[in-house]
Motif scaffolding. Sequence first.
Motif, PDB file in Angstrom:
ATOM      1  N   VAL A 235       8.027 -54.675 -41.467  1.00 28.78           N
ATOM      2  CA  VAL A 235       6.963 -52.864 -41.107  1.00 28.78           C
ATOM      3  C   VAL A 235       6.501 -52.296 -42.648  1.00 28.78           C
ATOM      4  O   VAL A 235       5.162 -51.920 -41.768  1.00 28.78           O
ATOM      5  N   GLU A 236       7.864 -51.903 -42.386  1.00 31.43           N
ATOM      6  CA  GLU A 236       7.241 -50.830 -43.519  1.00 31.43           C
ATOM      7  C   GLU A 236       8.586 -50.591 -44.527  1.00 31.43           C
ATOM      8  O   GLU A 236       9.267 -51.115 -44.341  1.00 31.43           O
ATOM      9  N   HIS A 249       4.211 -46.396 -39.836  1.00 33.19           N
ATOM     10  CA  HIS A 249       3.952 -47.565 -39.586  1.00 33.19           C
ATOM     11  C   HIS A 249       4.554 -47.199 -37.876  1.00 33.19           C
ATOM     12  O   HIS A 249       5.926 -46.580 -37.506  1.00 33.19           O
ATOM     13  N   PRO A 250       3.777 -47.244 -36.786  1.00 30.03           N
ATOM     14  CA  PRO A 250       4.362 -46.757 -34.963  1.00 30.03           C
ATOM     15  C   PRO A 250       5.471 -46.767 -35.259  1.00 30.03           C
ATOM     16  O   PRO A 250       6.136 -45.956 -34.624  1.00 30.03           O
ATOM     17  N   PHE A 289       4.162 -55.672 -33.262  1.00 27.22           N
ATOM     18  CA  PHE A 289       4.171 -54.664 -32.598  1.00 27.22           C
ATOM     19  C   PHE A 289       2.984 -54.503 -31.432  1.00 27.22           C
ATOM     20  O   PHE A 289       3.790 -53.930 -30.553  1.00 27.22           O
ATOM     21  N   ASN A 290       1.573 -55.113 -31.564  1.00 27.15           N
ATOM     22  CA  ASN A 290       1.626 -54.690 -30.956  1.00 27.15           C
ATOM     23  C   ASN A 290       2.165 -54.841 -29.051  1.00 27.15           C
ATOM     24  O   ASN A 290       1.077 -54.066 -28.123  1.00 27.15           O
ATOM     25  N   ARG A 295      -0.543 -47.204 -30.475  1.00 30.96           N
ATOM     26  CA  ARG A 295      -1.779 -46.891 -31.026  1.00 30.96           C
ATOM     27  C   ARG A 295      -2.017 -48.461 -31.652  1.00 30.96           C
ATOM     28  O   ARG A 295      -3.546 -48.537 -32.268  1.00 30.96           O
ATOM     29  N   VAL A 296      -2.515 -48.836 -30.594  1.00 33.75           N
ATOM     30  CA  VAL A 296      -2.289 -50.630 -30.747  1.00 33.75           C
ATOM     31  C   VAL A 296      -4.465 -51.133 -30.174  1.00 33.75           C
ATOM     32  O   VAL A 296      -4.836 -50.025 -29.923  1.00 33.75           O
ATOM     33  N   MET A 297      -4.522 -51.707 -30.959  1.00 36.95           N
ATOM     34  CA  MET A 297      -6.516 -51.361 -31.558  1.00 36.95           C
ATOM     35  C   MET A 297      -6.399 -53.162 -31.323  1.00 36.95           C
ATOM     36  O   MET A 297      -6.127 -53.890 -31.305  1.00 36.95           O
TER      37      MET A 297
END
Lengths: 330, 329
Positions: A235-236, A249-250, A289-290, A295-297
Amino acid sequence: MSESLLEVKGLKKYYPINKGFFNRAQGYVKAVDDISFSVSKGETFGLVGESGCGKSTTGRALLRLIEPTAGEVWFEGQDITKLSIEEMRKRRREMQIVFQDPFSSLDPRNTVQRILEEPMIVHGVGDAKQRRAEVERLADVVGLAKAHLQRYPHQFSGGQRQRIGIARALALQPKLIIADEPVSALDVSIQSQVINLMQDLQKEFGLTYIFIAHDLSVVKHICDRVAVMYLGRIVEVTDKHKLYADPQHPYTQALLSAVPEPDPDIRKERIILQGEVPSPANAPVGCAFNTRCPRVMEVCRNVRPPLQETGSGHLTACHLYDEEVRSRLA
Amino acid sequence: MIQPILKIENLHTHFFTDRGEVPAVDGVDLYINPGEVLGVVGESGCGKSVTSLSILKLVPDPPGEIVGGRILLKGRDLVPLKEKEMRKIRGDSVSMIFQEPMTSLNPLFTVGQQIIETVRLHRGLSKKEAREHAVEMLRKVGIPRPEAIIDEYPHQLSGGMRQRVMIAMSISCSPELLIADEPTTALDVTIQAQILDLIRRLNEEQGTAVMLITHDLGVVAEMCHRVAVMYAGKVVEEGSVRDIFKNPLHPYTRGLIESVPRMDETRERLYSIPGNVPILSKEMQGCRFAPRCLDVMDICRQSLPKLTLQEEQHSCRCWLHESQQEDAV
């Protein structure tokens, strides 16, 4: 940037879930799901994440101790996933592994002498006399006494066993060592001995490490660059200073905020994630990760975010940075 | 002065093995005040877990045995109590959670049955009341859909969930003291943060005293009010969490704190304590830490220092500080 030693492109490891009378694959556990990274000569590259994120599977797939399902692993300009088993065995002289549990990774029926000599016998290095001298040198390098060589693994403490494991990995003078949680089974005071030893050896022999761990403070201490994994994906990835000072990344943000610090004066703003890691057999569509992301969109539930550059030498797989990336490219 | 909820005086728990008598807990003194979180830290084999098991008399006998000392729970000594009387205390006024929730939950019973058993035994509730109480407890520890989870078996739950169930069970009779033996060691950091948050809320909202046994100094700094550092079966230093981290007196405590990599630092090299933890035996003489101590003196090898008060509520077992005190006297 210095020369790269290892390049991983689109590495995947899927395990089929077989069910029913015909034992057909009903689905796949995506332990490692399309990851890419490169490791430069002489650096320590960290792979971090929580259990089940695929960090150990990645480590083993790189050495083909587990056959990858897809992807390429370029080691010194050669794609080792294309090698035959025999060729691969020869190549492993240069790529060794140190395991987490020093209790189960040493043969209890062999003396330390034999354990350290075995890799050399397998690869036909030297004659008996030369090998014996080499074993003594190895023992000395990792801080074991000559008298220890005639003992069996059960006669050693955890820290000493890990030293034996490291000496064995060094026996063939490898270029790359994959260390899979090498210090997590050890006590704090012993842990720092082994970390210091690994750093000394790296300097002395110019080793490159892939350091797999879940302890973020240890990773910060030993690594140059770090990749954060979640549910089989990176993820990062960036150098450690950027990652710890400015996690993007959150998930990385939550992970770093969750680490308890050994200082009663530090009161961290903690992001406590709700819920747990979903099963890799049933990973969420879109961003993995949703389901837990604060901070999911909408887009996160449908489209898997690519690992894209969100800063210099800083790659993040997150839709939050889509706009930014697009505007920079435009 | 507040009466401590638990006071351990000169506790000796020894193991009688083929290789002789092993003093795993070798004269431990500890106390916990009501509403306090006491951290007990140390490395493997320092006796922290055996101390906690001794409190509830859960040390397997044979080979283990409490050979001396007193364990005072609100003034009542637990050491001479019979098994039947101990059973009334366990899970009621004192309860315990362990490191590995899978091995401490019974795989043959549902989560609900195990909680219900505890409350029916101690509180004499009817089946229906007990079930309602169990659902309530599961909800309190943050388990989603408690009405459904109550009928599931431990293997159907994840590690974090099992630890929540263990906590639900242990607080179901509102204990005054909760002993948590490495409660988050087997869990991932993000789940650890959830569980620590839960334990902290229990302590703050219900006033439950907590004895937190751990090897993780980060967890200690974050959770505890007071800390006892153990080495080779003895408490070597004890004080407030600030004293221990900001002004550690014992060379072992200092070494331990220095060995831990921290996120906010840029040291090139970690400090490491030379050598290994000693093998415990009855023949040991002098300070147990002497062979690894950089400040070792002749007296350290000959005679064992006492745990003495150095400053207000901060005591240390070390000759370096002992002499200062004698001079002062």
